[in-house]
Design a protein around this motif. Sequence first.
Motif: not given
Length: 366
Positions: A14, A155, A158-163, A212, A216
């Motif tokens: 990424r 925060t 990061h699992e909220l945005w990283h697949p 995500s 998900a």
Amino acid sequence: MGDALRVGLVGVGRISGAYLSTLPRLPGLALTRIADIDVERARAAARQVPGAVAVMPGELYAADDVDLVLNLTIPKAHAQVALDAIAAGKHVYNEKPLSLGTSQARDLLAAAKHAGVRIGCAPDTVLGTGVQTARAALDAGEIGLPVAAAAFMTTPGHELWHPAPEFYYQPGGGPLLDMGPYYLTALVTLLGPVRRVIGMSAAAHETRFVGSGPRAGERFAVEVPTHVTGVLEHTGGALTTLMMSFDVWHARLPRIEVYGTEGSLSVPDPNGFAGTVRIARARQDAWSDLPERGGYQNAARGYGVADMARAIAGGTAHRAAGELAYHVLDVMESMLASAQAGLAVEITSSCARPAPVPLGVRPDEA
């Protein structure tokens, strides 16, 4: 390509997109080879850079047209990739952290010294106008003697945005090792190295879920502390309160503030290169913005590599240096050890405070 330092990039994850968009426009660099264990990803990345060739990692290390290996692999691979590159006689620039621990990092620095090559390491965000303007104000004595600082990264995770976020919650991850390098490198740049720490840590959840992408809802185990807090004692005497967390929603806290005998400085997000530095002088109620006073302008990820290329060509010290990254890693490891033992820990390493970056120069000029 002339006398440009020839760069081979390993690891098309990424973060690689940020480097791929920056490196081709930086003076003193030529991106010649791109490698990944997934050769199709390497080929797709190479198509973005005229003249770059996709290869497997072993081919990249052996290539005659690679002088420096830019190591963008996941943290657990940082040490081995760097050692393989050093064994092939290449300079190395690692993404952060330098390695999973100080034992591996010591081996890297020793191997590089023996081979006569250099190690650099992210973050290079501190070379931008944000942190460098704050440093210029501190060095000019505009808030007097620095007494204390506060640094907060919060925060909910990061699992909220990283697949594919599992590695953030495995050894080598967590908020301190993931985001701490940005904050601690900035703090060392501003206030100098650290001589003692005390820390505490916790984890709010035993498992997390992917938020995500195609996976998900899938759950995975949390293997590291997700909330780390403590105090750093800098060699100059200033005390920094630090909090790094993947467990906090909607906090209203400063990124970094520095408090001196004659006022306070507000420092922008050290995960970025720019941002407004604000000052509140003693006996004045209002904060005011400072104009840019230092740093590479319009900088982005990869400027540390260009700064390193200039230093190699000129035989001078590069700023995003392995010794600085080792000290930051030592501080983070010591904070976690302190949290486990319940005792303050003396920091055995140190480093030179990197040279300031004058305002308006290019990386090949500073």
